[in-house]
Design a protein around this motif. Structure first.
Motif, PDB file in Angstrom:
ATOM      1  N   ARG A  20      22.323 -96.314  79.342  1.00  0.00           N
ATOM      2  CA  ARG A  20      22.720 -97.679  79.722  1.00  0.00           C
ATOM      3  C   ARG A  20      24.145 -97.700  80.278  1.00  0.00           C
ATOM      4  N   LEU A  23      24.070 -96.058  83.791  1.00  0.00           N
ATOM      5  CA  LEU A  23      23.396 -96.928  84.759  1.00  0.00           C
ATOM      6  C   LEU A  23      24.247 -98.145  85.106  1.00  0.00           C
ATOM      7  N   TYR A  33      18.782-103.587  82.406  1.00  0.00           N
ATOM      8  CA  TYR A  33      18.526-102.311  81.739  1.00  0.00           C
ATOM      9  C   TYR A  33      17.934-102.583  80.365  1.00  0.00           C
TER      10      TYR A  33
END
Length: 131
Positions: A20, A23, A33
């Motif tokens: 996470r 990203l 996410y």
């Protein structure tokens, strides 16, 4: 209209948190996410998002998890959502499982743990360009 979703599936919370973070740093708020700690939770998340008419566009999935293994999960997802880009991220998948996921789930790529952030992000960008 809701943002498309990238779903990460791994039974280790630290891996989900790391994904996470990477990203979000790379793609910002372009996507939502989501994380799931096993296959059943992942299937529930996908079902709920589908009910809300929110698209899961990419899945990053571990292979070795309790219960349903990653290749089987990706095959199940592919049967209902063939357009989703599927990436396996694992340190323990055997070649038979990877080959099965390629043939039956249209696995886009398989990356090994520990992964290089640059390799993962390039794989995601490349996968998303196929949409």
């Amino acid at each position: 209209m809701s943002k498309p979703v990238i779903l990460c599936v791994d039974d280790e919370r630290i891996i989900l948190d790391s994904l996470r973070t990477q990203l979000t740093a790379e793609f910002g708020d372009a996507y939502t996410y989501e994380g799931a700690e096993d296959a059943e939770e992942a299937l529930d998340v996908i079902s709920e998002l589908s009910d809300e008419e929110t698209s899961v566009i990419l899945i990053i999935c571990d292979w070795l998890m309790p219960g349903i293994k990653g290749d089987e999960l990706l095959i199940r997802i592919h049967q209902s959502y063939p357009h989703v880009i599927k990436i396996m991220l694992t340190g323990q998948a055997d070649e038979v499982a990877i080959d099965r996921a390629k043939k039956q789930a249209n696995l886009y790529r398989c990356l090994s743990k520990p992964w290089l952030e640059s390799d993962l992000l390039e794989t995601i960008r490349s996968g998303l360009s196929k949409l």
